[in-house]
Design an enzyme around this catalytic site. Structure first.
Site, PDB file in Angstrom:
ATOM      1  N   GLY A  74       0.797  -1.212   0.000  1.00  0.00           N
ATOM      2  CA  GLY A  74       0.000   0.000   0.000  1.00  0.00           C
ATOM      3  C   GLY A  74       0.834   1.268   0.000  1.00  0.00           C
ATOM      4  O   GLY A  74       0.487   2.260  -0.651  1.00  0.00           O
ATOM      5  N   THR A  75       1.936   1.263   0.726  1.00  0.00           N
ATOM      6  CA  THR A  75       2.775   2.463   0.806  1.00  0.00           C
ATOM      7  C   THR A  75       3.320   2.847  -0.563  1.00  0.00           C
ATOM      8  O   THR A  75       3.267   4.017  -0.964  1.00  0.00           O
ATOM      9  CB  THR A  75       3.921   2.243   1.801  1.00  0.00           C
ATOM     10  OG1 THR A  75       3.367   2.062   3.117  1.00  0.00           O
ATOM     11  CG2 THR A  75       4.873   3.431   1.823  1.00  0.00           C
ATOM     12  N   ASN A 156      -7.450   4.202   9.284  1.00  0.00           N
ATOM     13  CA  ASN A 156      -6.821   3.047   9.904  1.00  0.00           C
ATOM     14  C   ASN A 156      -6.785   3.116  11.424  1.00  0.00           C
ATOM     15  O   ASN A 156      -6.585   2.104  12.095  1.00  0.00           O
ATOM     16  CB  ASN A 156      -5.399   2.871   9.368  1.00  0.00           C
ATOM     17  CG  ASN A 156      -4.527   4.088   9.610  1.00  0.00           C
ATOM     18  OD1 ASN A 156      -4.871   5.194   9.202  1.00  0.00           O
ATOM     19  ND2 ASN A 156      -3.403   3.897  10.270  1.00  0.00           N
ATOM     20  N   GLN A 184      -7.943  -0.244   4.335  1.00  0.00           N
ATOM     21  CA  GLN A 184      -8.803  -0.708   5.422  1.00  0.00           C
ATOM     22  C   GLN A 184     -10.266  -0.861   4.997  1.00  0.00           C
ATOM     23  O   GLN A 184     -11.076  -1.420   5.743  1.00  0.00           O
ATOM     24  CB  GLN A 184      -8.730   0.261   6.613  1.00  0.00           C
ATOM     25  CG  GLN A 184      -7.374   0.337   7.271  1.00  0.00           C
ATOM     26  CD  GLN A 184      -6.966  -0.949   7.964  1.00  0.00           C
ATOM     27  OE1 GLN A 184      -7.785  -1.817   8.238  1.00  0.00           O
ATOM     28  NE2 GLN A 184      -5.683  -1.082   8.248  1.00  0.00           N
ATOM     29  N   SER A 204      -3.983  -3.466  -0.341  1.00  0.00           N
ATOM     30  CA  SER A 204      -2.850  -4.185   0.228  1.00  0.00           C
ATOM     31  C   SER A 204      -3.282  -5.581   0.611  1.00  0.00           C
ATOM     32  O   SER A 204      -4.385  -5.770   1.153  1.00  0.00           O
ATOM     33  CB  SER A 204      -2.318  -3.438   1.458  1.00  0.00           C
ATOM     34  OG  SER A 204      -1.266  -4.161   2.064  1.00  0.00           O
ATOM     35  N   ALA A 205      -2.426  -6.565   0.365  1.00  0.00           N
ATOM     36  CA  ALA A 205      -2.800  -7.966   0.582  1.00  0.00           C
ATOM     37  C   ALA A 205      -2.865  -8.352   2.050  1.00  0.00           C
ATOM     38  O   ALA A 205      -3.770  -9.059   2.480  1.00  0.00           O
ATOM     39  CB  ALA A 205      -1.805  -8.883  -0.144  1.00  0.00           C
ATOM     40  N   HIS A 206      -1.904  -7.884   2.851  1.00  0.00           N
ATOM     41  CA  HIS A 206      -1.791  -8.445   4.193  1.00  0.00           C
ATOM     42  C   HIS A 206      -2.851  -7.946   5.175  1.00  0.00           C
ATOM     43  O   HIS A 206      -2.916  -8.414   6.303  1.00  0.00           O
ATOM     44  CB  HIS A 206      -0.377  -8.227   4.753  1.00  0.00           C
ATOM     45  CG  HIS A 206      -0.078  -6.837   5.200  1.00  0.00           C
ATOM     46  ND1 HIS A 206      -0.010  -6.484   6.534  1.00  0.00           N
ATOM     47  CD2 HIS A 206       0.199  -5.712   4.505  1.00  0.00           C
ATOM     48  CE1 HIS A 206       0.300  -5.208   6.637  1.00  0.00           C
ATOM     49  NE2 HIS A 206       0.431  -4.721   5.422  1.00  0.00           N
ATOM     50  N   THR A 242      10.767  -7.100 -12.163  1.00  0.00           N
ATOM     51  CA  THR A 242      10.174  -8.437 -12.227  1.00  0.00           C
ATOM     52  C   THR A 242       9.075  -8.575 -11.181  1.00  0.00           C
ATOM     53  O   THR A 242       9.294  -8.298 -10.000  1.00  0.00           O
ATOM     54  CB  THR A 242      11.250  -9.508 -11.994  1.00  0.00           C
ATOM     55  OG1 THR A 242      12.272  -9.355 -12.992  1.00  0.00           O
ATOM     56  CG2 THR A 242      10.655 -10.905 -12.082  1.00  0.00           C
ATOM     57  N   CYS A 330       5.510   6.614  20.391  1.00  0.00           N
ATOM     58  CA  CYS A 330       6.244   6.798  21.644  1.00  0.00           C
ATOM     59  C   CYS A 330       7.666   7.249  21.345  1.00  0.00           C
ATOM     60  O   CYS A 330       8.382   6.606  20.592  1.00  0.00           O
ATOM     61  CB  CYS A 330       6.252   5.506  22.446  1.00  0.00           C
ATOM     62  SG  CYS A 330       4.596   5.003  22.968  1.00  0.00           S
TER      63      CYS A 330
END
Length: 392
Positions: A74-75, A156, A184, A204-206, A242, A330
């Protein structure tokens, strides 16, 4: 008896589904290992698998196969859409201007900032206290004829759903390209890109049970952008290199499964999210649900507690076997509220004590009930730590 850990961080990533893994395996061994750009039989087999994946993903998204460009995630797709469109605008002699929502993912915000570094301009569009885009701000920026407007479909951190079809229509009427990061949103909302007027979209796949390291940018035919990667002719030279065939096949299969299960899974997650909300409120009455009055996707819940610290809350939840996350970053041990809650005007004291619970296929009533109980204890412990720090 030791209880198994609970995973409530599906907005961060999801486990690869067995069906996805099985579809990918032939392209990871000797059966289909060829380079899809090769002209021999090994390359032809690989090419056939890649194009089948492109068609399968296009069908799931409600678009055409020739509009799908596979990326590393996605990025990359967000960067390619925003920076690529702005570079193409500069080449045409048009304004090199990117307009993005204030609560976008960092991949979008940083892409818009890169446009400025490269000599263009960026506009960050305000949102309401519920996280919805300010439409008057959008109309004002459209008068400047930006190269691209980018607004994420589902946030997100908060789960807020933007009115993307309406935003896409406003941009189309103004002659401006519209992009949405729908990482999302896909698998959680009904999506048909052709019908909804979206010109550029990121997936995005994950996030949907696919592998990490693969995504896609969907482009309408009238979109012109400059590639960010050079050195090949693959994928019309828009994204050379590729191709990750196994990854593309995994993304496509995960997308097909997500669409097939959407009508059943979304209502189930909605019930569980509301049950978790009730459980948190019963145990910690002062908890606030960020953007509760806004339209929200079923799988994300951002809870905020005054006089608590996100880092401490997450640590105690983890110790109790509950994996969640935060919209906070943080630094040097001090929690700084996220740019999302800041843009929404959430008070700093409240924004510093947020926990994002994100639900998925393995979430059950038992897991959300356990999470609510663990949250109560985490709040108590976090406040003790905060009090001790105040006393010095």
């Amino acid at each position: 008896m030791v209880q198994s850990p609970i995973y409530l961080d599906h907005a961060a990533t999801t486990p690869v589904r067995p069906e996805v893994r099985d579809a990918m395996l032939p392209y990871l061994d000797l059966e289909c290992f060829g380079n899809p750009s090769s002209g021999h039989q090994f390359g032809r087999v690989a090419r056939a698998g890649l194009e089948q994946a492109r068609q399968e993903l296009a069908d799931a998204l409600g678009t055409r196969a020739d509009r799908v460009i596979f990326t590393s995630g996605g990025t990359e797709a967000d960067n390619l859409a925003i920076v690529g469109c702005c570079l193409a605008a500069r080449q045409r002699g048009d304004p090199m201007l990117a307009a993005v929502g204030a609560t976008e993912h960092k991949a979008v915000l940083e892409s818009a900032h890169l446009v400025q570094v490269l000599g263009g301009s960026e506009r960050v569009l305000e949102v309401s206290s519920e996280g919805l885009l300010d439409l008057e701000a959008l109309d004002r920026v459209l008068a400047e004829r930006p190269a691209i407007v980018s607004v994420m479909w589902v946030n997100n951190e908060t789960g807020v759903v933007q009115p993307v079809p309406d935003l896409a229509r406003r941009c189309r009427d103004a002659g401006v390209m519209f992009h949405t990061d729908m990482v999302q949103a896909f698998g959680k909302l009904p999506i048909h890109l052709e019908d909804q007027g979206v010109r550029l979209a990121t997936v995005s796949a994950h996030k949907i049970g696919g592998p990490k390291g693969v995504g896609a940018l969907v482009l309408a035919p009238e979109v012109h952008l400059n590639p960010l990667i050079r050195g090949g002719s693959q994928q019309r030279a828009i994204r050379p290199g590729t191709e990750n065939i196994a990854g593309a096949i995994g993304l496509a299969r995960a997308a097909t499964l997500a669409v097939a299960e959407l009508d059943r899974e979304v209502p189930r997650l909605m019930v569980l999210r509301d049950r978790l909300t009730d459980g948190l409120r019963t145990r910690v009455p002062e908890v606030q649900i960020i953007a509760e009055a806004a339209p929200r996707a079923a799988h994300i819940l951002l809870a905020a507690v005054p006089e608590a610290d996100s880092g401490s809350l997450l640590m105690h939840l983890d110790q109790a076997g509950v994996a969640a996350s935060s919209g906070s970053a943080c630094t040097s041990g001090a929690t700084d509220p996220s740019h999302v809650t800041k843009a929404m005007g959430v008070p700093r004291q409240l924004g510093a004590g947020v926990v994002r619970f994100s639900l998925g296929s393995d979430t059950t009533t038992a897991t959300v009930d356990r999470a609510a109980a663990a949250f109560e204890d985490a709040v108590t412990r976090s406040r003790r730590v905060m009090e001790a720090m105040r006393r010095g």
